[in-house]
Design a protein around this motif. Structure first.
Motif, PDB file in Angstrom:
ATOM      1  N   GLU A   1      29.772  44.262  69.868  1.00  0.00           N
ATOM      2  CA  GLU A   1      30.885  45.014  69.266  1.00  0.00           C
ATOM      3  C   GLU A   1      30.628  46.516  69.314  1.00  0.00           C
TER       4      GLU A   1
ATOM      5  N   ARG B   1      32.869  49.474  71.066  1.00  0.00           N
ATOM      6  CA  ARG B   1      33.360  50.661  70.345  1.00  0.00           C
ATOM      7  C   ARG B   1      32.863  51.932  71.010  1.00  0.00           C
TER       8      ARG B   1
ATOM      9  N   GLU C   1      36.349  42.781  70.648  1.00  0.00           N
ATOM     10  CA  GLU C   1      36.346  44.104  70.015  1.00  0.00           C
ATOM     11  C   GLU C   1      37.031  45.148  70.903  1.00  0.00           C
TER      12      GLU C   1
ATOM     13  N   PRO D   1      40.215  46.495  68.576  1.00  0.00           N
ATOM     14  CA  PRO D   1      39.174  47.294  67.897  1.00  0.00           C
ATOM     15  C   PRO D   1      39.354  47.270  66.374  1.00  0.00           C
ATOM     16  N   TYR D   2      38.242  47.071  65.698  1.00  0.00           N
ATOM     17  CA  TYR D   2      38.218  46.971  64.237  1.00  0.00           C
ATOM     18  C   TYR D   2      39.052  48.066  63.566  1.00  0.00           C
ATOM     19  N   GLN D   3      38.815  49.309  63.977  1.00  0.00           N
ATOM     20  CA  GLN D   3      39.499  50.437  63.342  1.00  0.00           C
ATOM     21  C   GLN D   3      41.018  50.379  63.509  1.00  0.00           C
TER      22      GLN D   3
END
Ligand SMILES: [Zn+2]
Length: 184
Positions: free
Chosen positions: A12, A16, A124, A128-130
């Motif tokens: 991940e 990123r 990811e 993407p997490y954000q």
């Protein structure tokens, strides 16, 4: 590029970092994204494999071969990002990778470690997490929300569901630890 990666980083973190280095928040057009990495996509008539990474010897270039008969766009994008994972992640060898249909986008514990890592990287990269956080934060996580995310990010519904749960769990963990420290 590899110098800035920590050897102990998770797949991940590699995803990123790659997005950050390319100054991208998310992937829109997949063809132009892979072109930035020296990769090209070729659709091929394939039996028995979903995607493959064919490296150009002595050069940081390659071709991602993808099964022509994959119908779902999200699945196609995931498979492409999975191959990008083999291209970017350390320890994934210098030879070609051929990835089986049942190993792409699978989270079985019995999977070969590199296939699992390529899947974590791909999830990811696509989600993407954000970017997912605003969709699930302060809202109830439902299948409708996951569907919204999968449409918005052109991912499969399965990948979107898993990522939403992951992001939500992280948020729950944060809330719990905050509550814990308030009590203490
Ligand atoms: Zn693979």
């Amino acid at each position: 590029m590899s110098n800035s990666f920590e050897l102990s980083s998770s797949p991940e973190v590699y995803a990123r970092t790659l997005l950050a280095q390319l100054k991208l928040r998310r992937i829109n057009d997949i063809d132009s994204f892979v072109a930035l990495l020296g990769l090209r996509i070729r659709e091929v008539d394939a039996d028995g494999f979903e995607g493959a990474l064919v490296r150009v010897p002595q050069q940081l270039k390659g071709i991602i071969a993808i099964k022509r008969s994959i119908r779902e766009e999200g699945r196609k994008r995931f498979t492409i990002c999975h191959e990008v994972g083999h291209f970017i992640l350390p320890g994934h060898g210098t030879t070609d990778c051929v990835c089986l249909t049942e190993e792409v986008e699978s989270w079985r514990k019995s999977m070969p470690e590199q296939e699992l890592a390529a899947n974590q990287f791909a999830a990811e990269l696509l989600l993407p997490y954000q970017e997912i956080r605003p969709y699930v934060i302060k809202r109830d996580l439902t299948i409708v929300r996951a569907k919204e995310v999968s449409n918005e990010f052109h991912s499969s519904l399965t990948a979107a569901c898993l990522k939403c749960v992951e992001v939500t769990e992280e948020r729950c963990a944060v809330v719990l630890s905050t509550a814990g420290s308030i009590k203490a």
